[in-house]
Design a protein around this motif. Sequence first.
Motif, PDB file in Angstrom:
ATOM      1  N   UNK A 171       1.090  -1.336   0.131  1.00 16.91           N
ATOM      2  CA  UNK A 171      -0.063   0.091  -0.123  1.00 16.91           C
ATOM      3  C   UNK A 171       0.634   1.681  -0.265  1.00 16.91           C
ATOM      4  N   UNK A 172       2.110   1.349   0.588  1.00 14.69           N
ATOM      5  CA  UNK A 172       2.682   2.340   0.844  1.00 14.69           C
ATOM      6  C   UNK A 172       3.396   2.886  -0.396  1.00 14.69           C
ATOM      7  N   UNK A 173       3.768   1.413  -0.716  1.00 15.12           N
ATOM      8  CA  UNK A 173       4.893   1.481  -2.884  1.00 15.12           C
ATOM      9  C   UNK A 173       3.711   2.171  -3.370  1.00 15.12           C
ATOM     10  N   UNK A 174       2.685   1.131  -2.678  1.00 18.38           N
ATOM     11  CA  UNK A 174       1.628   2.024  -4.054  1.00 18.38           C
ATOM     12  C   UNK A 174       0.926   3.642  -4.484  1.00 18.38           C
ATOM     13  N   UNK A 175       0.973   4.489  -2.420  1.00 22.34           N
ATOM     14  CA  UNK A 175       0.783   5.386  -1.952  1.00 22.34           C
ATOM     15  C   UNK A 175       2.214   6.495  -3.236  1.00 22.34           C
ATOM     16  N   UNK A 176       3.163   6.098  -2.959  1.00 20.96           N
ATOM     17  CA  UNK A 176       4.512   6.653  -3.833  1.00 20.96           C
ATOM     18  C   UNK A 176       4.049   6.609  -5.328  1.00 20.96           C
ATOM     19  N   UNK A 177       3.905   5.363  -5.583  1.00 23.55           N
ATOM     20  CA  UNK A 177       3.708   5.384  -7.172  1.00 23.55           C
ATOM     21  C   UNK A 177       2.535   6.871  -7.652  1.00 23.55           C
ATOM     22  N   UNK A 178       1.700   6.587  -6.928  1.00 23.56           N
ATOM     23  CA  UNK A 178       0.173   7.486  -6.915  1.00 23.56           C
ATOM     24  C   UNK A 178       0.396   8.586  -7.307  1.00 23.56           C
ATOM     25  N   UNK A 179       0.755   9.082  -5.645  1.00 19.99           N
ATOM     26  CA  UNK A 179       1.832  10.947  -6.528  1.00 19.99           C
ATOM     27  C   UNK A 179       2.501  10.590  -7.272  1.00 19.99           C
ATOM     28  N   UNK A 180       3.691  10.062  -7.362  1.00 23.29           N
ATOM     29  CA  UNK A 180       4.570  10.542  -8.875  1.00 23.29           C
ATOM     30  C   UNK A 180       3.541  10.619 -10.256  1.00 23.29           C
ATOM     31  N   UNK A 181       2.432   9.999 -10.486  1.00 17.05           N
ATOM     32  CA  UNK A 181       1.572   9.551 -11.055  1.00 17.05           C
ATOM     33  C   UNK A 181       0.234  10.753 -11.387  1.00 17.05           C
TER      34      UNK A 181
ATOM     35  N   UNK B  14       8.353  16.604  -2.473  1.00 15.42           N
ATOM     36  CA  UNK B  14       6.554  16.471  -3.101  1.00 15.42           C
ATOM     37  C   UNK B  14       5.693  15.676  -3.041  1.00 15.42           C
ATOM     38  N   UNK B  15       6.670  14.370  -3.330  1.00 16.88           N
ATOM     39  CA  UNK B  15       6.468  12.483  -3.182  1.00 16.88           C
ATOM     40  C   UNK B  15       5.832  12.493  -1.856  1.00 16.88           C
ATOM     41  N   UNK B  16       6.742  12.858  -1.470  1.00 19.03           N
ATOM     42  CA  UNK B  16       7.442  12.274   0.476  1.00 19.03           C
ATOM     43  C   UNK B  16       6.047  12.894   1.224  1.00 19.03           C
ATOM     44  N   UNK B  17       5.444  14.865   0.950  1.00 18.03           N
ATOM     45  CA  UNK B  17       4.679  14.455   1.515  1.00 18.03           C
ATOM     46  C   UNK B  17       3.755  14.233   0.952  1.00 18.03           C
ATOM     47  N   UNK B  18       2.590  14.491  -0.244  1.00 15.19           N
ATOM     48  CA  UNK B  18       1.823  13.523  -0.592  1.00 15.19           C
ATOM     49  C   UNK B  18       1.465  12.313  -0.211  1.00 15.19           C
ATOM     50  N   UNK B  19       2.386  11.509  -0.502  1.00  6.64           N
ATOM     51  CA  UNK B  19       2.522  10.046   0.637  1.00  6.64           C
ATOM     52  C   UNK B  19       1.719   9.955   2.024  1.00  6.64           C
ATOM     53  N   UNK B  20       2.087  10.784   2.413  1.00  7.65           N
ATOM     54  CA  UNK B  20       2.467  11.160   4.086  1.00  7.65           C
ATOM     55  C   UNK B  20       3.170  10.348   4.698  1.00  7.65           C
ATOM     56  N   UNK B  21       4.396  10.085   4.288  1.00 10.79           N
ATOM     57  CA  UNK B  21       5.485   9.788   4.854  1.00 10.79           C
ATOM     58  C   UNK B  21       6.233  10.590   5.456  1.00 10.79           C
ATOM     59  N   UNK B  22       7.346   9.808   6.356  1.00 10.49           N
ATOM     60  CA  UNK B  22       8.355  10.949   6.918  1.00 10.49           C
ATOM     61  C   UNK B  22       9.351  10.589   6.312  1.00 10.49           C
ATOM     62  N   UNK B  23      11.025  11.192   6.661  1.00 12.46           N
ATOM     63  CA  UNK B  23      11.799  10.628   5.773  1.00 12.46           C
ATOM     64  C   UNK B  23      12.325   9.786   6.027  1.00 12.46           C
ATOM     65  N   UNK B  24      12.652   8.714   6.895  1.00  5.71           N
ATOM     66  CA  UNK B  24      12.616   7.317   6.952  1.00  5.71           C
ATOM     67  C   UNK B  24      12.292   6.191   6.501  1.00  5.71           C
ATOM     68  N   UNK B  25      10.999   6.705   6.608  1.00  3.34           N
ATOM     69  CA  UNK B  25       9.991   5.478   5.777  1.00  3.34           C
ATOM     70  C   UNK B  25       9.976   5.663   4.403  1.00  3.34           C
ATOM     71  N   UNK B  26       9.798   6.912   3.773  1.00  5.08           N
ATOM     72  CA  UNK B  26      10.077   7.082   2.594  1.00  5.08           C
ATOM     73  C   UNK B  26      11.741   6.634   1.938  1.00  5.08           C
ATOM     74  N   UNK B  27      12.679   6.996   2.098  1.00  3.27           N
ATOM     75  CA  UNK B  27      13.774   6.183   2.041  1.00  3.27           C
ATOM     76  C   UNK B  27      14.069   4.952   2.255  1.00  3.27           C
TER      77      UNK B  27
END
Length: 92
Positions: free
Chosen positions: A9-19, A30-43
């Motif tokens: 779900x998180x990976x899908x949210x990141x891809x959705x934010x990019x798309x 911008x993607x990190x904010x749209x996917x609602x993730x902190x820096x460590x989790x996003x990385x």
Amino acid sequence: MRKRRDTWEIMGDILEAIASSSKKETQKTVIMRRANLDFRTFEHYFQRLRKGEFIIVREERVGKATRVFLAITEKGEKFRQLSKNLMQLNDN
């Protein structure tokens, strides 16, 4: 109460934010904010998506800073669509 998101779900949210971006490429923050993730989790998930070739990464030097831009690959788009369909099935 909302359950915690799983890996897919998180990976899908990141891809959705990019798309969903109106631009061909989108900045990493911008993607990190749209996917609602902190820096460590996003990385963590960013590296998984990059290694799996779901995203393309382009870096651009601006003075002393480096901007990182992300774009979704064809493989990433297929994964995004599958993830979206699975989430809809799960909601029903």
